[in-house]
Design an enzyme around this catalytic site. Sequence first.
Site, PDB file in Angstrom:
ATOM      1  N   ILE A   1      -1.115  -5.035  15.420  1.00 42.82           N
ATOM      2  CA  ILE A   1      -0.481  -4.371  14.277  1.00 42.82           C
ATOM      3  C   ILE A   1      -0.870  -5.007  12.937  1.00 42.82           C
ATOM      4  CG2 ILE A   1       1.468  -3.598  15.693  1.00 42.82           C
ATOM      5  CD1 ILE A   1       3.230  -5.465  13.922  1.00 42.82           C
TER       6      ILE A   1
ATOM      7  N   LEU B   1       0.825  -1.211   0.000  1.00 43.21           N
ATOM      8  CA  LEU B   1       0.000   0.000   0.000  1.00 43.21           C
ATOM      9  C   LEU B   1       0.862   1.266   0.000  1.00 43.21           C
ATOM     10  CD1 LEU B   1      -2.557  -1.319   2.592  1.00 43.21           C
ATOM     11  CD2 LEU B   1      -3.154  -0.596   0.271  1.00 43.21           C
ATOM     12  N   SER B   2       2.185   1.086   0.114  1.00 47.24           N
ATOM     13  CA  SER B   2       3.071   2.254   0.202  1.00 47.24           C
ATOM     14  C   SER B   2       2.992   3.179  -1.023  1.00 47.24           C
ATOM     15  CB  SER B   2       4.515   1.820   0.450  1.00 47.24           C
ATOM     16  OG  SER B   2       4.610   1.247   1.729  1.00 47.24           O
TER      17      SER B   2
ATOM     18  N   SER C   1       8.138 -11.324  19.484  1.00 50.34           N
ATOM     19  CA  SER C   1       9.512 -10.876  19.745  1.00 50.34           C
ATOM     20  C   SER C   1      10.310 -10.730  18.463  1.00 50.34           C
ATOM     21  CB  SER C   1      10.203 -11.858  20.693  1.00 50.34           C
ATOM     22  OG  SER C   1       9.527 -11.877  21.915  1.00 50.34           O
TER      23      SER C   1
ATOM     24  N   LYS D   1      13.485 -15.988  22.957  1.00 58.23           N
ATOM     25  CA  LYS D   1      13.586 -14.835  22.062  1.00 58.23           C
ATOM     26  C   LYS D   1      13.093 -13.565  22.752  1.00 58.23           C
ATOM     27  CE  LYS D   1      12.543 -14.611  17.545  1.00 58.23           C
ATOM     28  NZ  LYS D   1      11.760 -14.982  16.338  1.00 58.23           N
TER      29      LYS D   1
ATOM     30  N   ASN E   1       6.144 -14.438  24.333  1.00 59.67           N
ATOM     31  CA  ASN E   1       6.391 -15.013  23.010  1.00 59.67           C
ATOM     32  C   ASN E   1       6.287 -16.535  23.067  1.00 59.67           C
ATOM     33  OD1 ASN E   1       7.074 -14.550  20.269  1.00 59.67           O
ATOM     34  ND2 ASN E   1       9.148 -15.300  20.652  1.00 59.67           N
TER      35      ASN E   1
ATOM     36  N   LYS F   1      15.476  -5.529   5.702  1.00 65.97           N
ATOM     37  CA  LYS F   1      15.659  -4.466   6.709  1.00 65.97           C
ATOM     38  C   LYS F   1      17.039  -4.529   7.393  1.00 65.97           C
ATOM     39  CE  LYS F   1      10.888  -3.451   7.858  1.00 65.97           C
ATOM     40  NZ  LYS F   1       9.908  -3.275   8.925  1.00 65.97           N
TER      41      LYS F   1
END
Length: 277
Positions: free
Chosen positions: A218, A14-15, A127, A155, A150, A64
């Site tokens: 999220i 959607l960016s 996590s 983690k 988690n 990333k």
Amino acid sequence: MKLGLIGYPIAHSLSPWIHNQLLDIHGMLGEYQLFECETDGFADKINEMKADHIAGFNVTVPYKERILPYLDELDDAARFLGAVNTVKLDKGRYVGYNTDGTGYLASLVDRHADAVESPKQVLILGSGGAARGIFYALLKQGIKKIDLANRTIEKAQQVIDDLSASSISQALSLKEAEEKLVKYDLIIQTTSVGMSPNHEQTLLSLSGITKDTIVSDIVYRPMKTAFLREAEARGARIHYGHGMLLHQAIYAFQIWTGKPTDASEMMKAFEKKLKGV
Ligand code: ATR
């Protein structure tokens, strides 16, 4: 202004929609392109983008972390998290930023102005990279009482150790977290559990929450996840995931152009767009 996104797969991102709206709002000429590439073509693609003087771009999975060696400088969040989601070409140098956590926080405060007033007890579920970014932003905001639950408890402990929060924060199993939900004011779900097509899945039962709890997810496809539906049915306050996406994009656009944007202006159109995809 040449902007874009590198990642794989990104065809349904959607960016481009968000950034083209931002260019329009600010009356700027420009283009936001998708630089989709598989892992073995990553180095070539970055070099191509450098040669083409792309002024700014976003970085998403799985790059990333992989982008780090190609950058000349990092902001505090990116350095600390070891992950970058925004890059700006600045006088011939590439600078990496991470706007995930700050974007999340802005979206939360936008919807629930009291959500981060201290003292607050926060529980983060998951996590991975998103959990780390949000944990970091909450710590920066001055919130100290943050526990992490988690599926793989080691983690969660690793994240707490990396962020030097072990004196206050606790790593929990999902079962342990489920049993003490009542003590948290804010519960943030950061895993992909509940994302379409597995939209009936939830990470844990919310039977322990109160009407004052803010439950946040999220995941934004679907907009109202099963987790948020359960929270709402129990009378809690909810916070949707799409706000994070919009706010982190607005921060990225501000990094590239210096121009801030009022998110509320865009939110309605964005929600309409999300319902249509
Ligand atoms: P991101 O960087 O997007 O946050 P990630 O690094 O792959 O994604 O992290 C995924 C998170 O979702 C992890 O916390 C993962 O739990 P594990 O550490 O135990 O793997 C969690 N997760 C993913 N699928 C899950 C599932 N089906 N049940 C429980 N947790 C899950």
